[in-house]
Write a protein that holds these residues in place. Structure first.
Motif, PDB file in Angstrom:
ATOM      1  N   PHE A  26      -2.983  42.143  -3.470  1.00 39.38           N
ATOM      2  CA  PHE A  26      -3.920  43.266  -2.406  1.00 39.38           C
ATOM      3  C   PHE A  26      -2.966  44.320  -2.398  1.00 39.38           C
ATOM      4  CE2 PHE A  26      -5.592  44.546   1.856  1.00 39.38           C
ATOM      5  CZ  PHE A  26      -6.821  44.946   1.003  1.00 39.38           C
ATOM      6  N   ASN A  27      -1.429  44.146  -1.828  1.00 35.24           N
ATOM      7  CA  ASN A  27      -0.607  45.414  -2.006  1.00 35.24           C
ATOM      8  C   ASN A  27      -0.372  45.854  -3.438  1.00 35.24           C
ATOM      9  OD1 ASN A  27       0.965  46.700  -0.205  1.00 35.24           O
ATOM     10  ND2 ASN A  27       2.411  46.290  -1.314  1.00 35.24           N
ATOM     11  N   ASP A  28      -0.637  45.846  -4.291  1.00 33.83           N
ATOM     12  CA  ASP A  28      -0.438  46.375  -5.439  1.00 33.83           C
ATOM     13  C   ASP A  28      -1.431  47.414  -5.675  1.00 33.83           C
ATOM     14  OD1 ASP A  28       1.829  45.057  -5.445  1.00 33.83           O
ATOM     15  OD2 ASP A  28       1.494  44.412  -7.219  1.00 33.83           O
ATOM     16  N   LEU A  30      -3.668  48.449  -3.897  1.00 29.50           N
ATOM     17  CA  LEU A  30      -3.802  49.540  -2.699  1.00 29.50           C
ATOM     18  C   LEU A  30      -3.222  50.856  -2.502  1.00 29.50           C
ATOM     19  CD1 LEU A  30      -4.059  47.889   0.845  1.00 29.50           C
ATOM     20  CD2 LEU A  30      -6.154  48.717  -0.274  1.00 29.50           C
ATOM     21  N   LEU A  31      -2.016  50.115  -3.263  1.00 25.11           N
ATOM     22  CA  LEU A  31      -0.580  51.225  -3.479  1.00 25.11           C
ATOM     23  C   LEU A  31      -1.358  51.829  -5.159  1.00 25.11           C
ATOM     24  CD1 LEU A  31       2.076  48.835  -3.248  1.00 25.11           C
ATOM     25  CD2 LEU A  31       1.621  51.326  -1.709  1.00 25.11           C
ATOM     26  N   ALA A  32      -1.700  51.485  -6.369  1.00 24.90           N
ATOM     27  CA  ALA A  32      -2.362  51.991  -7.119  1.00 24.90           C
ATOM     28  C   ALA A  32      -3.078  52.605  -6.930  1.00 24.90           C
ATOM     29  CB  ALA A  32      -3.032  50.638  -8.061  1.00 24.90           C
ATOM     30  N   LYS A  33      -3.880  52.305  -5.776  1.00 18.79           N
ATOM     31  CA  LYS A  33      -5.556  53.531  -5.069  1.00 18.79           C
ATOM     32  C   LYS A  33      -4.772  54.658  -4.753  1.00 18.79           C
ATOM     33  CE  LYS A  33      -9.223  52.873  -2.135  1.00 18.79           C
ATOM     34  NZ  LYS A  33     -10.325  52.536  -1.538  1.00 18.79           N
ATOM     35  N   HIS A  34      -3.297  54.385  -4.356  1.00 23.94           N
ATOM     36  CA  HIS A  34      -2.817  55.957  -3.572  1.00 23.94           C
ATOM     37  C   HIS A  34      -2.956  56.504  -4.636  1.00 23.94           C
ATOM     38  CE1 HIS A  34      -3.521  55.028   0.867  1.00 23.94           C
ATOM     39  NE2 HIS A  34      -2.546  53.723   0.673  1.00 23.94           N
ATOM     40  N   THR A  35      -1.784  56.435  -5.381  1.00 22.38           N
ATOM     41  CA  THR A  35      -1.490  56.519  -6.543  1.00 22.38           C
ATOM     42  C   THR A  35      -3.059  57.298  -7.591  1.00 22.38           C
ATOM     43  OG1 THR A  35       0.712  55.083  -6.918  1.00 22.38           O
ATOM     44  CG2 THR A  35       0.027  56.608  -8.751  1.00 22.38           C
ATOM     45  N   LEU A  77       5.688  54.596  -6.799  1.00 22.07           N
ATOM     46  CA  LEU A  77       5.946  55.201  -7.794  1.00 22.07           C
ATOM     47  C   LEU A  77       5.768  53.418  -9.481  1.00 22.07           C
ATOM     48  CD1 LEU A  77       9.092  57.351  -7.358  1.00 22.07           C
ATOM     49  CD2 LEU A  77       6.853  57.826  -8.318  1.00 22.07           C
ATOM     50  N   ALA A  78       6.071  52.283  -8.137  1.00 21.49           N
ATOM     51  CA  ALA A  78       6.182  51.210  -9.231  1.00 21.49           C
ATOM     52  C   ALA A  78       4.893  50.670  -9.444  1.00 21.49           C
ATOM     53  CB  ALA A  78       6.533  50.159  -7.582  1.00 21.49           C
ATOM     54  N   CYS A  79       3.811  51.189  -9.136  1.00 26.44           N
ATOM     55  CA  CYS A  79       2.247  50.993  -9.171  1.00 26.44           C
ATOM     56  C   CYS A  79       2.130  51.916 -10.382  1.00 26.44           C
ATOM     57  CB  CYS A  79       1.560  51.418  -8.224  1.00 26.44           C
ATOM     58  SG  CYS A  79       1.681  49.531  -6.890  1.00 26.44           S
ATOM     59  N   ARG A  80       2.774  52.452 -10.737  1.00 26.59           N
ATOM     60  CA  ARG A  80       2.404  53.854 -11.707  1.00 26.59           C
ATOM     61  C   ARG A  80       2.613  53.427 -13.033  1.00 26.59           C
ATOM     62  NH1 ARG A  80       7.415  58.069 -11.948  1.00 26.59           N
ATOM     63  NH2 ARG A  80       8.133  56.162 -11.804  1.00 26.59           N
TER      64      ARG A  80
END
Length: 147
Positions: A26-28, A30-35, A77-80
């Motif tokens: 779920f966290n990944d 959300l971070l990918a969505k922000h990216t 950056l990790a979810c790029r």
């Protein structure tokens, strides 16, 4: 004391579960969505703040994290890689897509031409492979420049 197994708790609500989620996934997401939002709308307030601070000289997909980067920026950056796996090109007019440096050949996978470019074709863009004032491919130019 565990009364119900984790497998049963994570089933869909329709199957009678409480629908707990895997927090890391779920966290990944959300971070990918922000990216993705930063890529699609760099003029947003979040985009202006983060991109002006961390991406002055490089774009979001290639920038590395400075030692002073915040935890949130490191997460973005990790979810790029998640974003890169799902990205593809819409060629359009082809003026900004470099033939030898970008993955543009396939919608199924990331692919670019294979083989060393000639000195004259190193910086070619896709629009140079179109017929003049058209979006149709110029087969003679393609045969000339691509293996």
């Amino acid at each position: 004391m565990c009364w119900i197994s984790w497998d049963k708790l994570t089933l869909p609500k329709s199957a009678g579960s409480l629908r707990f989620i895997e927090i890391e996934e779920f966290n990944d997401a959300l971070l990918a969505k922000h990216t993705w939002r930063l890529l699609k709308d760099p003029s947003s307030l979040l985009g202006q703040t983060l991109l002006n601070k961390y991406c002055c000289y490089e774009d979001l997909l290639t920038v590395s994290a400075p030692s002073s980067a915040s935890h949130s920026w490191r997460g973005i950056l990790a979810c790029r890689e998640i974003i890169r796996k799902g990205m593809g090109w819409v060629v359009g007019d082809g003026e900004t897509i470099k033939i030898w440096r970008e993955d543009w050949l396939s919608t199924e996978e990331q692919a670019r031409p294979v083989g060393p470019p000639t000195l004259s074709s190193q910086n070619l863009t896709i629009n140079e492979l179109f017929r003049r004032h058209s979006t149709e491919w110029n087969l003679e130019k393609i045969k000339l420049h691509l293996p």
